[in-house]
Design a protein around this motif. Structure first.
Motif, PDB file in Angstrom:
ATOM      1  N   GLN A  98     109.313 108.386  -7.938  1.00 38.88           N
ATOM      2  CA  GLN A  98     109.431 108.683  -9.646  1.00 38.88           C
ATOM      3  C   GLN A  98     107.713 108.237  -9.737  1.00 38.88           C
ATOM      4  O   GLN A  98     107.167 109.230 -11.369  1.00 38.88           O
ATOM      5  CB  GLN A  98     109.797 107.645  -9.967  1.00 38.88           C
ATOM      6  N   SER A  99     106.930 108.216  -9.343  1.00 38.18           N
ATOM      7  CA  SER A  99     105.104 107.614  -9.714  1.00 38.18           C
ATOM      8  C   SER A  99     104.766 109.398  -9.476  1.00 38.18           C
ATOM      9  O   SER A  99     104.207 109.886 -10.497  1.00 38.18           O
ATOM     10  CB  SER A  99     104.116 107.372  -9.004  1.00 38.18           C
TER      11      SER A  99
ATOM     12  N   ASP B 213     106.043 111.564 -12.306  1.00 34.34           N
ATOM     13  CA  ASP B 213     105.693 111.411 -13.312  1.00 34.34           C
ATOM     14  C   ASP B 213     104.385 112.514 -13.958  1.00 34.34           C
ATOM     15  O   ASP B 213     103.447 112.053 -14.698  1.00 34.34           O
ATOM     16  CB  ASP B 213     106.091 109.931 -13.689  1.00 34.34           C
ATOM     17  N   ALA B 214     104.141 112.756 -12.600  1.00 31.47           N
ATOM     18  CA  ALA B 214     102.607 113.556 -12.253  1.00 31.47           C
ATOM     19  C   ALA B 214     101.930 112.132 -12.564  1.00 31.47           C
ATOM     20  O   ALA B 214     100.606 112.417 -13.265  1.00 31.47           O
ATOM     21  CB  ALA B 214     102.243 114.326 -13.122  1.00 31.47           C
ATOM     22  N   ASP B 215     102.073 110.864 -12.292  1.00 29.96           N
ATOM     23  CA  ASP B 215     101.022 109.898 -12.655  1.00 29.96           C
ATOM     24  C   ASP B 215      99.943 109.267 -11.955  1.00 29.96           C
ATOM     25  O   ASP B 215     100.087 109.052 -10.544  1.00 29.96           O
ATOM     26  CB  ASP B 215     101.757 108.424 -12.800  1.00 29.96           C
ATOM     27  N   TYR B 216      99.024 109.784 -11.751  1.00 24.94           N
ATOM     28  CA  TYR B 216      97.459 110.006 -10.726  1.00 24.94           C
ATOM     29  C   TYR B 216      97.495 108.600 -10.017  1.00 24.94           C
ATOM     30  O   TYR B 216      97.292 108.509  -8.750  1.00 24.94           O
ATOM     31  CB  TYR B 216      96.370 110.832 -11.631  1.00 24.94           C
ATOM     32  N   ASP B 217      97.713 107.475 -11.290  1.00 20.70           N
ATOM     33  CA  ASP B 217      96.897 106.279 -11.412  1.00 20.70           C
ATOM     34  C   ASP B 217      98.464 105.191 -10.377  1.00 20.70           C
ATOM     35  O   ASP B 217      97.918 104.679  -9.707  1.00 20.70           O
ATOM     36  CB  ASP B 217      96.394 105.637 -11.985  1.00 20.70           C
ATOM     37  N   ARG B 218      98.993 105.634 -10.608  1.00 15.71           N
ATOM     38  CA  ARG B 218     100.178 104.639 -10.424  1.00 15.71           C
ATOM     39  C   ARG B 218     100.117 105.410  -8.882  1.00 15.71           C
ATOM     40  O   ARG B 218     100.130 104.737  -8.154  1.00 15.71           O
ATOM     41  CB  ARG B 218     101.445 105.253 -10.987  1.00 15.71           C
ATOM     42  N   THR B 219     100.044 107.097  -9.121  1.00 13.45           N
ATOM     43  CA  THR B 219     100.636 107.214  -7.523  1.00 13.45           C
ATOM     44  C   THR B 219      99.429 106.851  -6.265  1.00 13.45           C
ATOM     45  O   THR B 219      99.761 106.310  -5.551  1.00 13.45           O
ATOM     46  CB  THR B 219     100.819 108.959  -7.557  1.00 13.45           C
TER      47      THR B 219
ATOM     48  N   LEU C  67     102.659 116.509  -8.570  1.00 10.89           N
ATOM     49  CA  LEU C  67     101.123 116.219  -8.766  1.00 10.89           C
ATOM     50  C   LEU C  67     100.673 117.645  -9.351  1.00 10.89           C
ATOM     51  O   LEU C  67      99.397 117.514 -10.013  1.00 10.89           O
ATOM     52  CB  LEU C  67     100.826 115.814  -7.880  1.00 10.89           C
TER      53      LEU C  67
ATOM     54  N   ASN D 285      99.040 117.631 -12.594  1.00 12.42           N
ATOM     55  CA  ASN D 285      97.919 116.663 -12.957  1.00 12.42           C
ATOM     56  C   ASN D 285      96.356 117.563 -13.067  1.00 12.42           C
ATOM     57  O   ASN D 285      95.931 117.881 -11.225  1.00 12.42           O
ATOM     58  CB  ASN D 285      98.121 114.976 -12.489  1.00 12.42           C
TER      59      ASN D 285
ATOM     60  N   LYS E 296      98.544 117.041 -17.629  1.00 11.48           N
ATOM     61  CA  LYS E 296      98.236 115.188 -17.499  1.00 11.48           C
ATOM     62  C   LYS E 296      97.874 114.942 -17.339  1.00 11.48           C
ATOM     63  O   LYS E 296      96.551 115.849 -15.960  1.00 11.48           O
ATOM     64  CB  LYS E 296      99.766 114.752 -16.796  1.00 11.48           C
TER      65      LYS E 296
END
Length: 455
Positions: free
Chosen positions: A268-269, A272-278, A372, A375, A455
């Motif tokens: 899921q992370s 979402d292309a969420d770098y910090d969470r990934t 990713l 991002n 993102k």
């Protein structure tokens, strides 16, 4: 001094002496001559000081790790090895003779076939060996389980070796090693094999906790499609990838759910292309190196996916690897997969494409490997890392691979006589080298022009 011979008072340098001074001068001169023959060391030791020994310089590639060992396998009652099923192991003895005497080995074991297409379609078979007693083999860490790769499809014999060398140079954890052996089975020479470690959980393998660590494979040939009864197999929650849990071994329902839930958080992370969470869930540096290598060797099996491993220790992050199975890369012609050995036709084919986030110009790989790229920070780090990797491709990865080639060429010749194919290994190795040089230059341009991310 009138009337006296001036030579009585003057030496050749023009100094004037009387008789007493001449005597003192002569004695001093004699003393200096005597002292000049005495060593600065203790005057009681007149022995000659020997010249220091200069050690012979090491010749690259002479290490036993690059040499070919001889392996003899004798099955009980010369029983044939007819299956890759776990229940069909055959008892045997194994002896190994190395150029390094300390690496010689003899012991009892069991042997069976292994692999998928490599076992089913090709006459030269790969094998799995399980020693009865954990042992060090050819300098590799002590364990029971070992693999003999036949490399029948690979006309160079070094495609997997190149990938392992690259992985080790890049610092990917638990990268396998290569040892080359010529194998005799029940008295018959069966050719040149690549001996390496079995990918598995263990102190000297993938050293994650046996109960709480995780080792999974993303593999269409080892996933739920081929194991409809479930067990350790499932489809991942977000990207619907085929997953097989390798560790914990024989996972309980609770352990299996833990793996499923943990992987779902990572998926899921990434979606979402969420770098910090990934970055909290995944070692992004290992992900970048892993994908760069897949693209470099054009390993399209990321598409299925097949032979993609990931691991994590308890309370740790997911890490890509170990690396495995690269004889379907290097622009292999899959239309000749049953009989062909055709590689290196084009260096311009791409796995991830020219715009990975939007699946443009490459294979339709699962978005787990490409989301990713949406991002900006990830794309920046990916591009920066490629610049570092590009400089290593020929200078480091190929240079070390060539050490194996130089030492294994004689065995390659003998293998070619045992298993003749429509390719010459010398020609194919040269083509592989040229292909890698051209591909590294091409990918340099492709990666430089990746979209920067949104993102």
């Amino acid at each position: 001094m009138k009337g006296r011979n001036i030579c009585e008072y003057k030496d050749c340098s023009g100094l004037f002496f009387n008789e007493e001074m001449k005597t003192i001068y002569t004695l001093s001169l004699l003393l200096l001559i005597m002292l000049s023959g005495i060593s600065c060391s203790d005057s009681s030791d007149n022995r000659e000081v020997p010249e220091p020994e200069v050690p012979e310089p090491e010749v690259p590639g002479t290490d036993a790790a690059y040499q070919v060992a001889q392996m003899n396998i004798a099955t009980e009652n010369e029983a044939p090895i007819v299956s890759k099923d776990k229940k069909d192991y055959v008892n045997c003895t194994v002896t190994i003779s190395s150029t390094k005497e300390a690496w010689n080995y003899a012991g009892t074991a069991r042997i069976r076939g292994r692999g998928n297409s490599t076992w089913l379609w090709y006459p030269k078979k790969p094998y799995r060996i399980k020693l009865d007693k954990k042992s060090e083999i050819l300098g590799l860490a002590t364990e029971k389980d070992w693999v003999l790769l036949a490399n029948y499809r690979d006309p160079t014999h070094v495609m997997n070796t190149f990938a392992f060398v690259a992985g080790a140079e890049l610092g990917l954890p638990y990268t396998n090693h290569s040892r080359y052996v010529e194998v005799t089975l029940n008295g018959s020479y069966i050719g040149l094999y690549q001996l390496t470690e079995q990918v598995e959980q263990g102190e000297s393998r993938v050293a994650v906790d046996a109960m709480q660590g995780m080792l999974i494979s993303l593999d269409a040939d080892d996933g739920p499609a081929l194991n409809p009864e479930g067990g350790d197999n499932f489809w991942s929650a977000v990207y619907q990838m085929p997953i097989c849990v390798k560790s914990p071994e024989d996972a309980t329902t609770e352990q299996l759910k833990l793996v499923q839930d943990d992987l779902a958080l990572l998926e899921q992370s990434i979606r979402d292309a969420d770098y910090d969470r990934t970055a909290q869930l995944l070692d992004i540096a290992s992900f970048i190196d892993y994908m760069l290598l897949q693209e470099l060797v054009y390993n399209v099996e990321v598409d299925a996916p097949r032979s993609i491993y990931m691991h994590k220790d308890k309370r740790g992050r997911w890490i890509m690897g170990p690396l495995w199975d690269f004889d379907g890369g290097f622009d292999f012609d899959w239309s000749t997969m049953y009989t062909g050995h055709n590689f290196f036709t084009s260096y311009k084919e791409l796995v991830l494409g020219t715009d990975p986030a939007n699946h443009i110009g490459g294979y339709r790989v699962p978005s787990f490997f490409t989301d990713l790229f949406k991002n900006k920070r990830f794309v920046t780090e990916y591009k920066k890392r490629w610049k570092e990797v590009k400089e290593k491709v020929m200078a480091d990865f190929w240079r070390e691979t060539n050490l194996y080639i130089e030492n294994v060429s004689g065995a390659m010749e003998r293998n070619a006589k045992r298993w003749p194919i429509d390719k010459n290994y010398r020609t194919e190795i040269n083509r592989m080298k040229q292909w890698l040089q051209q591909r590294a230059d091409y990918i340099d341009t492709v990666v430089a022009n990746y979209p920067s991310g949104t993102k």
